[in-house]
Write an enzyme that holds these catalytic residues in place. Structure first.
Site, PDB file in Angstrom:
ATOM      1  NE  ARG A 148      -2.077  -1.690   3.407  1.00 60.31           N
ATOM      2  CZ  ARG A 148      -2.340  -2.939   3.799  1.00 60.31           C
ATOM      3  NH1 ARG A 148      -3.390  -3.556   3.311  1.00 60.31           N
ATOM      4  NH2 ARG A 148      -1.593  -3.556   4.676  1.00 60.31           N
ATOM      5  CD  GLU A 258       9.971   3.847  17.012  1.00 59.44           C
ATOM      6  OE1 GLU A 258       8.802   3.993  17.419  1.00 59.44           O
ATOM      7  OE2 GLU A 258      10.246   3.680  15.827  1.00 59.44           O
ATOM      8  CG  HIS A 276       6.744   5.712  14.827  1.00 62.30           C
ATOM      9  ND1 HIS A 276       7.012   4.453  15.292  1.00 62.30           N
ATOM     10  CD2 HIS A 276       5.814   5.534  13.854  1.00 62.30           C
ATOM     11  CE1 HIS A 276       6.274   3.561  14.642  1.00 62.30           C
ATOM     12  NE2 HIS A 276       5.536   4.211  13.761  1.00 62.30           N
TER      13      HIS A 276
HETATM   14  P1  NAD Z   1       1.695  -3.651   3.018  1.00 61.72           P
HETATM   15  O1  NAD Z   1       1.461  -4.966   3.672  1.00 61.72           O
HETATM   16  O2  NAD Z   1       0.608  -3.051   2.194  1.00 61.72           O
HETATM   17  O3  NAD Z   1       3.004  -3.723   2.124  1.00 61.72           O
HETATM   18  C1  NAD Z   1       4.163  -4.369   2.511  1.00 61.72           C
HETATM   19  C2  NAD Z   1       4.797  -4.951   1.267  1.00 61.72           C
HETATM   20  O4  NAD Z   1       6.039  -5.530   1.631  1.00 61.72           O
HETATM   21  C3  NAD Z   1       3.945  -6.054   0.627  1.00 61.72           C
HETATM   22  O5  NAD Z   1       3.666  -5.739  -0.726  1.00 61.72           O
HETATM   23  C4  NAD Z   1       4.824  -7.270   0.745  1.00 61.72           C
HETATM   24  O6  NAD Z   1       4.696  -8.123  -0.370  1.00 61.72           O
HETATM   25  C5  NAD Z   1       6.204  -6.651   0.802  1.00 61.72           C
HETATM   26  N1  NAD Z   1       7.222  -7.557   1.296  1.00 61.72           N
HETATM   27  C6  NAD Z   1       7.094  -8.566   2.198  1.00 61.72           C
HETATM   28  N2  NAD Z   1       8.260  -9.211   2.331  1.00 61.72           N
HETATM   29  C7  NAD Z   1       9.136  -8.597   1.509  1.00 61.72           C
HETATM   30  C8  NAD Z   1      10.503  -8.802   1.209  1.00 61.72           C
HETATM   31  N3  NAD Z   1      11.202  -9.788   1.787  1.00 61.72           N
HETATM   32  N4  NAD Z   1      11.094  -7.991   0.312  1.00 61.72           N
HETATM   33  C9  NAD Z   1      10.400  -6.989  -0.271  1.00 61.72           C
HETATM   34  N5  NAD Z   1       9.085  -6.754  -0.042  1.00 61.72           N
HETATM   35  C10 NAD Z   1       8.483  -7.546   0.841  1.00 61.72           C
HETATM   36  O7  NAD Z   1       2.108  -2.661   4.204  1.00 61.72           O
HETATM   37  P2  NAD Z   1       2.029  -1.072   4.180  1.00 61.72           P
HETATM   38  O8  NAD Z   1       0.694  -0.659   4.690  1.00 61.72           O
HETATM   39  O9  NAD Z   1       2.496  -0.576   2.876  1.00 61.72           O
HETATM   40  O10 NAD Z   1       3.092  -0.729   5.337  1.00 61.72           O
HETATM   41  C11 NAD Z   1       4.476  -0.823   5.080  1.00 61.72           C
HETATM   42  C12 NAD Z   1       5.276  -0.558   6.357  1.00 61.72           C
HETATM   43  O11 NAD Z   1       5.059   0.771   6.807  1.00 61.72           O
HETATM   44  C13 NAD Z   1       4.931  -1.442   7.537  1.00 61.72           C
HETATM   45  O12 NAD Z   1       6.119  -1.807   8.189  1.00 61.72           O
HETATM   46  C14 NAD Z   1       4.114  -0.532   8.439  1.00 61.72           C
HETATM   47  O13 NAD Z   1       4.162  -0.926   9.783  1.00 61.72           O
HETATM   48  C15 NAD Z   1       4.828   0.759   8.216  1.00 61.72           C
HETATM   49  N6  NAD Z   1       4.086   1.976   8.565  1.00 61.72           N
HETATM   50  C16 NAD Z   1       4.775   2.953   9.206  1.00 61.72           C
HETATM   51  C17 NAD Z   1       4.139   4.134   9.522  1.00 61.72           C
HETATM   52  C18 NAD Z   1       4.855   5.197  10.269  1.00 61.72           C
HETATM   53  O14 NAD Z   1       4.261   5.864  11.092  1.00 61.72           O
HETATM   54  N7  NAD Z   1       6.118   5.407  10.003  1.00 61.72           N
HETATM   55  C19 NAD Z   1       2.790   4.315   9.160  1.00 61.72           C
HETATM   56  C20 NAD Z   1       2.129   3.301   8.491  1.00 61.72           C
HETATM   57  C21 NAD Z   1       2.797   2.130   8.191  1.00 61.72           C
HETATM   58  C1  MLT Z   2       1.546   2.054  11.722  1.00 61.74           C
HETATM   59  O1  MLT Z   2       2.087   0.940  11.656  1.00 61.74           O
HETATM   60  O2  MLT Z   2       0.369   2.237  11.410  1.00 61.74           O
HETATM   61  C2  MLT Z   2       2.371   3.203  12.147  1.00 61.74           C
HETATM   62  O3  MLT Z   2       3.513   2.823  12.759  1.00 61.74           O
HETATM   63  C3  MLT Z   2       1.666   4.316  12.802  1.00 61.74           C
HETATM   64  C4  MLT Z   2       1.361   4.185  14.265  1.00 61.74           C
HETATM   65  O4  MLT Z   2       2.232   4.260  15.083  1.00 61.74           O
HETATM   66  O5  MLT Z   2       0.201   3.977  14.602  1.00 61.74           O
END
Ligand code: NAD
Ligand code: MLT
Length: 526
Positions: A148, A258, A276
């Protein structure tokens, strides 16, 4: 029902929860405090602040759902929750745009040294040459993880006229083409990219996906971003690459620990950091709070979980077709389990006809739930049934065939124990589950309540005496179905009875001449 919210949650989500449940918001609890507090709650709603450990889960005797307002569930012991039958669900869509925008903001800020220049000017310095930046246009951005958020980053970077490379073992070439991303391995990205950003979950396969080896392959001056999870990039290796000058700059929103106050990364001028903040926008927090509140309401009201991590989720449009088969599967699991004595060794579940083209995972889980519930009691649910089967070394084999005979869709369960094997097949007629065969016997059973399954020879004076045995024991027969066979052949009779039938009465039925076996099967759980 009681809901505990242990991290801050937007009011929009709290209001939804409060309409249905008693809600307590208690943030900043220690593990010990949560272990004590969780005992009386039916749902726990968290963000990333609460670590839901095995100890907390083991103490949570009433808990049915852990709702994560956000994406990552690495702060939840999902295995422990699964074993305890607790649904873990998240809100994966509400903050993806915010996280993608934050990644782009960090990339631009890093490219133009904006945080450093801001701090410098505010300390009354006017140093224009010190903060010389670079354009992103024409540079190659390597995106590891094209789910996503990774996809949204790709779309926005394409708008900035960057060249895109990506690695994700689970996306198709077609999707990569749509996004304008050239697919490659992690090492190919390491060699070619000017910027590298990670957007995978933190799992075994992705921990340290950028390590010394990859930094060694990178172009001098490469810029690195992590707005996903601390640990996807090895922080010590990044620090070494910054020290050596291999990495020109880094932009980091997430850390292994963190807050990362002791991290040497904070000491580098060319590293920009945020605490974060990827999902910290008004919009994202409202979205995830509403999504998770609705999920908790649905699950605690007996409905489905849209985004469950530890049960197969069924999209609403598919549910219309699958719902009667989910009931059928559970009933067939209950029937098979009661027809087979001894320790179960293997369950073979086969889908025939139209249903074989559907996502049948929820049916298989229902069949296992039905099967194990009869042996293990009400502690079995859709979440822990597969784990319980695995821990009891029951092999589960699923197979599918498009071919169908009399009915457009059928499913069968073949259950093998050390003592015996039984195969039950069923279909859905109207919306009603129907059993169509038991082993080689063809039957027409609309299963309900308590039933006596009696295998017998199709000849006169068998059914009547059975009914007499039940009658004299004051057991009312409310329905009867007799299988099809030629006279003199062996078939199955099913008698629906209104009260419990003891083993002694069953023995008496079994002694009627022409009866080969008699078993009580109940679909009632109490
Ligand atoms: P998602 O599940 O939609 O996408 C993750 C992708 O990683 C998938 O397409 C999956 O196929 C791929 N993947 C899995 N194993 C892999 C590998 N070995 N090599 C390459 N790709 C691989 O998840 P998302 O919603 O896009 O979230 C991605 C990340 O962002 C997560 O770790 C989530 O926790 C993090 N996140 C962080 C924040 C923040 O506040 N910084 C906010 C939202 C999400
Ligand atoms: C998440 O995985 O959605 C992000 O890390 C954001 C949060 O801390 O909620």
């Amino acid at each position: 029902m009681k809901v505990l919210v242990s991290d801050s949650l937007s009011n929009e989500g709290l209001e939804i929860l409060k309409e249905h449940f008693n809600v307590d918001v208690c943030t900043g609890l220690s593990e010990d405090e949560l272990v004590e507090k969780i005992k009386s709650y039916d749902a726990l709603v968290i963000r990333s602040g609460t670590q839901v450990t095995q100890r907390i889960i083991e103490a949570a005797d009433k808990l049915k759902i852990i709702g994560r307002a956000g994406v990552g569930v690495d702060n939840v012991d999902v295995d422990a929750a699964t074993k305890k039958g607790i649904i873990v669900t998240n809100a994966p869509e509400g903050n993806m745009i915010s996280a993608a925008e934050h990644t782009i903001a960090m990339m631009m800020a890093m490219s133009r040294n904006i945080p450093q220049a801001n701090a410098s000017l505010k300390s009354k310095e006017w140093k224009r040459s010190k903060f010389m930046g670079v354009e992103v246009k024409g540079k190659t951005l390597g995106i590891i993880g094209l789910g996503r958020i990774g996809s949204e980053v790709a779309k926005r970077a394409a708008g900035l006229e960057m060249k895109l490379m990506g690695h994700d073992p689970f996306i198709s070439e077609k999707r990569a083409v749509e996004l304008g991303v050239k697919l490659g391995t992690v090492n190919e990205i390491a060699k070619e990219a000017d910027y590298i950003t990670v957007h995978t979950p933190l799992i075994k396969e992705t921990r340290n996906i950028l390590d010394d080896e990859q930094f060694g392959l990178m172009k001098k001056g490469v810029r690195i971003l992590n707005c996903a999870r601390g640990g996807i990039i090895n922080e010590e290796a990044l620090e070494r690459a910054l020290e050596s000058g291999k990495v020109g700059a880094a932009a980091i929103d997430v850390f292994v620990e963190e807050p990362p106050f002791d991290s040497p990364l904070l000491g580098h001028d060319n590293v920009i950091v945020t605490p974060h903040l990827g999902a910290s926008t008004e919009e994202a927090q409202v979205n995830v709070a509403i999504d998770i509140a609705n999920e908790v309401v649905s699950v605690l009201s007996g409905g489905p979980a849209k985004n469950a991590i530890n049960i197969p989720s069924v999209k609403p449009e598919a549910m219309a077709v699958l719902a009667p088969y989910i009931r059928l599967a559970e009933i067939m699991g209950k029937i098979s389990g009661q027809l087979v004595d001894g320790n179960y060794e293997k369950v073979e579940i086969r889908y025939n006809g139209e249903i074989s083209g559907r996502d049948t995972r929820s049916l298989t889980v229902s069949a296992l739930k039905g099967l194990l519930e009869m042996a293990l009691g009400s502690g079995v649910n859709y979440v822990n049934a597969p784990a319980l089967a695995k821990s009891r070394k029951i092999a589960v084999v699923e197979s599918k065939s498009e071919s169908a005979e009399e009915y457009s869709s059928t499913m069968s369960i073949k259950l093998t124990s050390a003592e015996t094997t039984k195969q039950v097949a069923g279909t859905v007629v109207g919306d009603e589950p129907k059993i169509v065969s038991i082993d080689e016997d063809r039957v027409d059973i609309f299963p309900a309540g308590r039933m006596i399954f009696a295998k017998h020879i199709n000849k006169p004076n068998v059914i009547g005496p059975c009914c007499l045995v039940l009658g004299k024991n004051n057991i009312n027969i409310s329905g009867m179905q007799v299988g099809r066979s030629e006279v003199g052949g062996v078939t199955m009779m099913v008698l629906n009875v209104d009260s419990y039938v003891s083993d002694a009465i069953l023995d008496e039925v079994g002694q009627v001449p022409g009866i080969l076996s008699a078993k009580l099967v109940t679909l009632l759980t109490s």
